[in-house]
Scaffold this active site. Sequence first.
Site, PDB file in Angstrom:
ATOM      1  N   HIS A  80      -7.806  -6.676  -5.781  1.00 57.61           N
ATOM      2  CA  HIS A  80      -9.081  -7.362  -5.531  1.00 57.61           C
ATOM      3  C   HIS A  80      -9.408  -8.324  -6.670  1.00 57.61           C
ATOM      4  CE1 HIS A  80     -10.347  -3.538  -3.111  1.00 57.61           C
ATOM      5  NE2 HIS A  80      -9.312  -4.164  -2.580  1.00 57.61           N
ATOM      6  N   HIS A 237     -10.383  -7.431   5.141  1.00 55.98           N
ATOM      7  CA  HIS A 237      -9.954  -6.775   3.904  1.00 55.98           C
ATOM      8  C   HIS A 237      -8.427  -6.762   3.786  1.00 55.98           C
ATOM      9  CE1 HIS A 237     -10.510  -4.430   0.295  1.00 55.98           C
ATOM     10  NE2 HIS A 237      -9.437  -3.747   0.663  1.00 55.98           N
ATOM     11  N   ASP A 241      -6.410  -8.160   0.516  1.00 55.09           N
ATOM     12  CA  ASP A 241      -5.313  -7.496  -0.187  1.00 55.09           C
ATOM     13  C   ASP A 241      -4.065  -8.369  -0.217  1.00 55.09           C
ATOM     14  OD1 ASP A 241      -6.754  -5.224  -0.785  1.00 55.09           O
ATOM     15  OD2 ASP A 241      -5.945  -4.020   0.845  1.00 55.09           O
ATOM     16  N   HIS A 264       0.739  -3.262   1.451  1.00 53.36           N
ATOM     17  CA  HIS A 264       1.148  -3.650   0.107  1.00 53.36           C
ATOM     18  C   HIS A 264       2.660  -3.680  -0.062  1.00 53.36           C
ATOM     19  CE1 HIS A 264      -2.917  -3.719  -1.469  1.00 53.36           C
ATOM     20  NE2 HIS A 264      -3.147  -2.532  -0.914  1.00 53.36           N
TER      21      HIS A 264
END
Length: 305
Positions: A80, A237, A241, A264
């Site tokens: 973030h 969101h 990321d 991720h």
Amino acid sequence: MRPRMSFQTTVAAPLRLEGVGLHHGGSATLSIEPAEANTGIVFFRSDRNVEIPALQQFRGGMVHASRLGRDGATVDTPEHLLAALYALGVDNARLVIDGPEVPILDGSSLPIAQAILHAGLRELAAARGVLVVTQTVSVGDEFRRLEVQPWDGFRLTAGIDFEHVHLGYQELTVRLDQAEDFLHKLAPARTFALRRDVEKLRAVGLAQGGSLDNAILVDDEGLQGIDLRFQDEFVRHKLLDLVGDLALLGCPLRGRVVAWRSGHELHGRLVDALLADRSAWVFESGVGGPVEPPSRPTPPGQTSR
């Protein structure tokens, strides 16, 4: 995603953020300090006296978050913060942190972005380098896929599809060529989790600092104790990321990124694949700027240095 500025920048004045670490649960203090041109974004673990550049070759493995590591020291959940720095056009900064995790604050990038804007930016006498995608690079499979394509600007498309009645399918495309786009469209989007996943994380010692003050909790009854900032806050969101993980390139990216059920781990694989394929991009820079991207692919079988 950032303004088309020819010169590198840094923050005009130091700023300080305090909070709790999402996974470790302890207090966390972060100072963002000015840095000279061509320094890049560099963490300094003050308790370990170790510098960790925010670059792909220092990326480590972590469940449901990103991690940077070097010489036995780590910085967890930097995504973030890195997204905010990247989107606002901060090329160089020293990030002094007193423990293993960036403070989660409200679970979004908005408090970080607002603090950076309050401190202001200072232009430096060195050109900014840009990685320009010229050929499509893809990673993943039929279930999860991520690719970057040639594009004049920076554009992201993401789709999520959860087998959960209160999440389901969401898709969004955003063009992030200006800082304002990021501030209005992605920065306020908060992290979210299914209750069953939180229970699993806590069983292995993670998510110790998670609460309704810094995350959206979803269970079979719906959202718990919190209202959404956007109807599609979950996919926003995911895009936030993604921006934070792409920041590990160490330079702005000019291209279009398309993500389908990515996370991720897949973000890291795309950065590795793109950096490794020298035929898929060109690097544009100028006087006093870097001559090549500062980041390198993570060596196979190695997660961090």
